[in-house]
Design an enzyme around this catalytic site. Sequence first.
Site, PDB file in Angstrom:
ATOM      1  CB  CYS A 102      -0.903  -0.011   1.229  1.00 58.94           C
ATOM      2  SG  CYS A 102      -2.003   1.405   1.327  1.00 58.94           S
ATOM      3  CD  GLU A 145      -6.857   1.254  -4.057  1.00 58.06           C
ATOM      4  OE1 GLU A 145      -6.963   2.237  -3.295  1.00 58.06           O
ATOM      5  OE2 GLU A 145      -5.762   0.708  -4.293  1.00 58.06           O
ATOM      6  CG  HIS A 148      -7.338   2.892   1.036  1.00 57.98           C
ATOM      7  ND1 HIS A 148      -6.541   3.131   2.134  1.00 57.98           N
ATOM      8  CD2 HIS A 148      -6.541   2.247   0.135  1.00 57.98           C
ATOM      9  CE1 HIS A 148      -5.319   2.647   1.903  1.00 57.98           C
ATOM     10  NE2 HIS A 148      -5.297   2.099   0.699  1.00 57.98           N
TER      11      HIS A 148
HETATM   12 ZN    ZN Z   1      -3.701   1.116  -0.105  1.00 57.56          ZN
END
Ligand code: ZN
Length: 182
Positions: A102, A145, A148
């Site tokens: 990441c 994603e 996130h």
């Molecule tokens: Zn990430």
Amino acid sequence: MEKPILDIAQLGNPILRTKAKAVTDITDPKISQLIDSLIETAIASNGVGIAAPQVSQSFRLFIVASRPNIRYPDAPKMQPTAMINPKIISHSEQKVKDWEGCLSVPGLRGLVPRYQTVEVEYLTREGVLESKVLTDFVARIFQHELDHLDGILFLDRLESNQDLYSEAEYQKRIFDNTATEL
Ligand code: ZN
């Protein structure tokens, strides 16, 4: 025209732990600029995905930019694609574990379980609702994603801390071994 490359929020920055807001006005030029900058930043950092909170913008949008790589030689080569207000509609029972890194967690790699297949919906930057079935590497990017946007990092998905490696040990023990198989 040069577009700015954005700073990446790093582990410990509270923005990475904040649930992002839905994009309500897709025609807002700020959103369009954000998408352009995220695409540039993903390309510049050699990422296959990046989410708005990683550049300290708390919106539900991310870029997926799959390309073939040593671990996933059959991964599709995609133009960087903006996915806005994305959701998982359904998913396979089966999860598979594979390595993730990441941009916001530098120097670490983890073996992360993810659904092998996900049926997803998102808005394109033109405001069109897309429904897709994603598998394997692209499904993994989408799930990483999407996390996130909910303040979740891959570290939170590990089954064990023993599945966490330094980048150097990953390169030495995992990546090289895979490379020699090809
Ligand atoms: Zn990430």
